[in-house]
Design a protein around this motif. Structure first.
Motif, short mmCIF file in Angstrom:
data_model
loop_
_atom_site.label_atom_id
_atom_site.label_comp_id
_atom_site.label_asym_id
_atom_site.label_seq_id
_atom_site.Cartn_x
_atom_site.Cartn_y
_atom_site.Cartn_z
N ARG A 94 58.74 -16.39 35.46
CA ARG A 94 59.05 -17.00 36.76
C ARG A 94 60.44 -16.61 37.27
N ASP A 95 61.35 -16.26 36.35
CA ASP A 95 62.69 -15.87 36.80
C ASP A 95 62.71 -14.45 37.39
N GLN A 96 61.61 -13.72 37.23
CA GLN A 96 61.58 -12.34 37.72
C GLN A 96 61.18 -12.22 39.18
N VAL A 97 60.70 -13.32 39.77
CA VAL A 97 60.29 -13.28 41.18
C VAL A 97 61.10 -14.30 41.96
N LYS A 98 61.85 -13.81 42.93
CA LYS A 98 62.69 -14.73 43.72
C LYS A 98 62.22 -14.68 45.17
N THR A 99 61.91 -15.84 45.72
CA THR A 99 61.38 -15.85 47.08
C THR A 99 62.35 -16.55 48.03
N LYS A 100 62.16 -16.26 49.33
CA LYS A 100 62.94 -16.95 50.36
C LYS A 100 62.31 -18.31 50.63
N LYS A 101 63.14 -19.28 50.97
CA LYS A 101 62.61 -20.61 51.25
C LYS A 101 62.24 -20.74 52.73
N ILE A 102 63.02 -20.14 53.58
CA ILE A 102 62.65 -20.04 54.99
C ILE A 102 62.89 -18.59 55.41
N TRP A 103 62.31 -18.21 56.54
CA TRP A 103 62.43 -16.82 56.99
C TRP A 103 63.86 -16.51 57.42
N ASP A 104 64.20 -15.25 57.27
CA ASP A 104 65.45 -14.74 57.81
C ASP A 104 65.14 -14.27 59.23
N ARG A 105 65.97 -14.66 60.19
CA ARG A 105 65.69 -14.28 61.59
C ARG A 105 65.69 -12.77 61.78
N ASN A 106 66.34 -12.03 60.89
CA ASN A 106 66.36 -10.56 61.02
C ASN A 106 65.26 -9.89 60.20
N ASP A 107 64.27 -10.65 59.77
CA ASP A 107 63.27 -10.05 58.90
C ASP A 107 62.50 -8.93 59.61
N PRO A 108 62.34 -7.78 58.94
CA PRO A 108 61.61 -6.67 59.57
C PRO A 108 60.14 -6.99 59.83
N PHE A 109 59.60 -8.03 59.18
CA PHE A 109 58.19 -8.39 59.36
C PHE A 109 57.86 -8.61 60.84
N PHE A 110 58.78 -9.29 61.56
CA PHE A 110 58.50 -9.51 62.99
C PHE A 110 59.51 -8.80 63.91
N ALA A 111 60.20 -7.81 63.34
CA ALA A 111 61.20 -7.07 64.14
C ALA A 111 60.61 -6.44 65.41
N PRO A 112 59.39 -5.84 65.37
CA PRO A 112 58.84 -5.27 66.61
C PRO A 112 58.66 -6.33 67.70
N THR A 113 58.31 -7.54 67.30
CA THR A 113 58.14 -8.63 68.27
C THR A 113 59.49 -9.04 68.86
N VAL A 114 60.50 -9.08 68.01
CA VAL A 114 61.84 -9.41 68.47
C VAL A 114 62.32 -8.35 69.48
N ALA A 115 62.02 -7.09 69.19
CA ALA A 115 62.42 -6.00 70.09
C ALA A 115 61.71 -6.12 71.44
N ARG A 116 60.45 -6.48 71.41
CA ARG A 116 59.69 -6.65 72.66
C ARG A 116 60.26 -7.81 73.48
N ALA A 117 60.60 -8.89 72.80
CA ALA A 117 61.17 -10.05 73.49
C ALA A 117 62.50 -9.67 74.16
N LYS A 118 63.26 -8.88 73.44
CA LYS A 118 64.56 -8.46 73.96
C LYS A 118 64.38 -7.69 75.26
N LYS A 119 63.36 -6.81 75.27
CA LYS A 119 63.04 -6.05 76.49
C LYS A 119 62.70 -6.98 77.64
N ASP A 120 62.04 -8.10 77.31
CA ASP A 120 61.68 -9.09 78.33
C ASP A 120 62.86 -10.00 78.65
#
Ligand code: RUQ
Ligand code: CUA
Ligand code: CA
Length: 647
Positions: free
Chosen positions: A510-536
């Motif tokens: 269990r010590d070998q896997v470390k997870t985030k408790k909440i999302w990081d606002r800069n996460d690349p997972f939704f970066a394309p969406t953030v970029a689109r919003a910025k354009k808007d």
């Protein structure tokens, strides 16, 4: 307590299977024709009957190790496991030893709760293959540094649609997906262990014609073949492919970083059962990855069709081997390929032979240097274990554990003793045979595919559960059984019913896997969406706005328990609506959802995550949307309305 007979009979009549195998020229004791079996080895295998477990002895064993495996409410497990969800297409996360299911990670499936396969973010990751609604995953494996888990990624294959995906373990979401070109059906998948997981190795199982344009259908044609696939683990792009003789089943990598090996069950390149069982021996193909990389760098490759991926030819030309492949004959239709955790052996599991073949990795440099007369000189033992050996795992104490599909057993055996027996010494290398329920495929011992194998827990993934659980109709669950292997004897301690079909699993401390408790606002997972919003011109964390762009309508809103930032919006019938929601809750575990009623729209928005989904507002009228994750006492009131005006 039931007073009925102990029901530990295999689900399939093993007599019937034995007869079928006999017809194929095989039997438990009769398999001497092709393999060099010593008398001593035979003594080893036949002197030991299986210890049949009754319900009483099972209950005693459970009591015995209850201390060990019982994880009380509120307590945490010692190991975190990643289970393949088979043709369900997902990966499941389990705690070991409790065997509690902790999470599901959708990958090759569409998931109604999280919106995987529905949201723009997930569909962008799936790419062109988002059109497929199914998958069939088998082999989850965790990335490594120096032969130990680094806890960064899990990689997994999709046999059904020839894909490989990656899961980021810090967020437990799939973040990359690749369709492997020029092949059909990715089956075996393993990772480079040393010096680190630079490459993912993936077996394409089926032989296909090249080009596969309907002009060739003959599998014996020299343009019909399959390939070993090398994928860059970081970019998840193809590095190169290697054409092989025969087909490919399972694979594994060594602890030097130079060699990998794969089993082939269809050396015959046959298209039917009889044909695929014709040869007494198929083979293990060993790859020298250093030599292969050198050949790619030297430009000794071809490309196929529109694909730009370098393709090396690893087939034998007459008697001549390629620089980067060797074929080691082993009996018969071998299946699992496992590297022992001490780094010494590639072990090929015989399936239609009661044996496994131990290839000594230290002999492979000589094999490639042409210093061995016969490729089989690399084999240092071929212990006879029982009927239907499929996969082998390790406890780090010199013992191997092999599943016997037909015998419905796990057999524990000593690798060193098997080697001595092969040399002619009279030793019994079999230590114990344990009945499992029933017909096991994979098995996995804690940390067994790393150099840190610790011999605590073993999971046997049984394909049949027959009578072990309450009946649930003609379709039965599988049975993942937890076995305590910390002592001298294996003890079965838990039955875990699972839905189709955990082919394989892997587990890390269990010590070998470390997870985030909440999302990081800069996460690349939704970066394309953030970029689109910025354009808007949208600030996702504060703005609640509707942007109209012809018949495209983009609705941006925040969510904070218990309300959406936008409580209603109006669009024209036929508009393409994209709803983008940012969950501005900071509190761990407060996920929201967004469902537009009667529109097939559903998604998860966890704390600090941005998610978006696009649909056509094709029906005039008032349409409610609501939050689907129970987030607050006023969760039911977390709603809004879409007003659609007739076109
Ligand atoms: S295979 S039951 Cu798909 Cu891993 Cu052996
Ligand atoms: Cu937000 Cu329920
Ligand atoms: Ca065969």
């Amino acid at each position: 307590m039931s007073d009925k007979e102990p029901k530990n009979k295999p689900a399939i009549d093993s007599k019937e299977q034995a007869q079928m195998l006999e017809k194929a020229g095989l039997s438990r004791r009769g398999f001497l024709g092709a393999s060099a079996m010593t008398g001593a080895a035979l003594v080893g295998a036949t002197a030991l009957g299986s210890a049949v477990m009754t319900r009483e002895s099972w209950a005693a064993a459970v009591k015995d190790s209850q201390q060990n495996y019982h994880v009380a409410p509120g307590e945490l497990d010692d190991y975190i496991g990643f289970w393949s969800g088979g043709h369900q297409g997902e990966v499941r996360v389990l705690g070991i030893p409790s065997m509690r299911e902790l999470m599901r990670i959708p990958v090759f499936n569409v998931d109604s709760a999280t919106g995987w396969g529905l949201t723009n973010e997930s569909r962008a990751i799936m790419g062109d293959s988002a059109k497929f609604l199914n998958g069939d995953c088998h082999h989850p494996h965790i990335s490594m540094v120096d032969g130990k888990y680094d806890g960064k990624y899990v990689f997994i294959n999709d046999k059904a649609n020839t894909r490989v995906a990656r899961i980021r373990l810090d967020i437990m979401k799939c973040d990359k997906m690749l369709t492997v070109p020029n092949c059909q059906a990715i089956h075996g998948l393993r990772l480079q262990k040393v010096p680190y997981t630079k490459y993912v190795y993936a077996n394409a199982e089926f032989v296909i014609p090249h080009p596969n344009d309907g002009k060739i259908f003959d599998l014996q044609d020299e343009n019909s073949y399959t390939m070993y696939n090398v994928i860059d683990a970081e970019t998840m792009e193809m590095a190169y492919q290697i054409i092989v003789d025969g087909n490919l089943d399972n694979t594994d990598a060594d602890y030097t970083g130079r060699f990998t090996a794969a089993t082939c069950y269809n050396s015959e390149k046959a298209y039917d059962l009889g044909g695929m069982m014709r040869n007494e021996r198929d083979w293990v193909v060993v790859f020298d990855m250093h030599a292969a990389e050198k050949a790619v760098k030297a430009g000794k490759f071809i490309t196929l069709g529109d694909s730009k991926v370098p393709v090396l030819d690893g087939r034998k030309k007459g008697d001549k081997d390629s620089e980067f492949t060797r074929y080691i004959p082993v009996p018969k239709n071998p299946h699992g390929l496992n590297t022992s955790s001490d780094g010494k052996y590639f072990i090929a599991n015989g399936k239609l032979s009661p044996t496994v073949s131990m290839i000594e990795i230290a002999k492979l440099p000589d094999l490639f240097a042409g210093k061995l007369k016969d490729p089989r000189d690399t084999i240092v033992a071929e212990p006879e274990l029982g009927l239907g050996p499929l996969h082998t795992t390790f406890d780090g104490r010199g013992n191997a554990y092999t599943t016997l599909f037909i015998d419905s057993q796990v057999v524990k055996w000593s690798m060193a003793d098997a080697v001595r027996a092969y040399k002619g010494e009279k030793v019994n290398y079999i230590k114990q045979k344990l009945d499992v329920q029933y017909q096991p495929g994979h098995l996995h011992a804690s940390l067994c595919e790393t150099s840190e194998a610790d011999g605590k827990w073993l999971v046997a993934l049984c394909k049949f559960s027959k009578d072990r659980f309450l009946q649930v109709g003609p379709l039965h669950p599988e049975n993942d059984q937890l076995i305590d292997i910390s002592g001298d004897e294996m003890k079965l301690v838990h039955d875990g019913p699972t839905f189709a079909e955990p082919h394989d699993c892997t587990m890390a401390r269990r010590d070998q896997v470390k997870t985030k408790k909440i999302w990081d606002r800069n996460d690349p997972f939704f970066a394309p969406t953030v970029a689109r919003a910025k354009k808007d011109g949208i600030n996702l964390e504060t703005d609640n706005k509707v942007i109209r762009d012809g018949n495209k309508v983009r609705v941006y809103m925040t969510s904070m328990a218990p309300s959406f930032g936008v409580q209603d919006f109006t669009v024209k019938q036929g508009s393409e609506v994209t709803v983008t929601i940012t969950n501005i809750d900071q509190i761990e575990d407060v996920s929201h959802g967004f469902v537009m009623v009667n529109h097939g729209v559903s998604m998860e928005i966890s704390p600090q995550q941005t998610s978006s989904i696009t649909f056509i507002a094709d029906k005039p009228g008032l349409h409610w949307y609501y939050c689907s994750w129970f987030c607050h006492a006023l969760h039911m009131e977390m709603v809004g309305r879409m007003m659609v005006e007739p076109a």
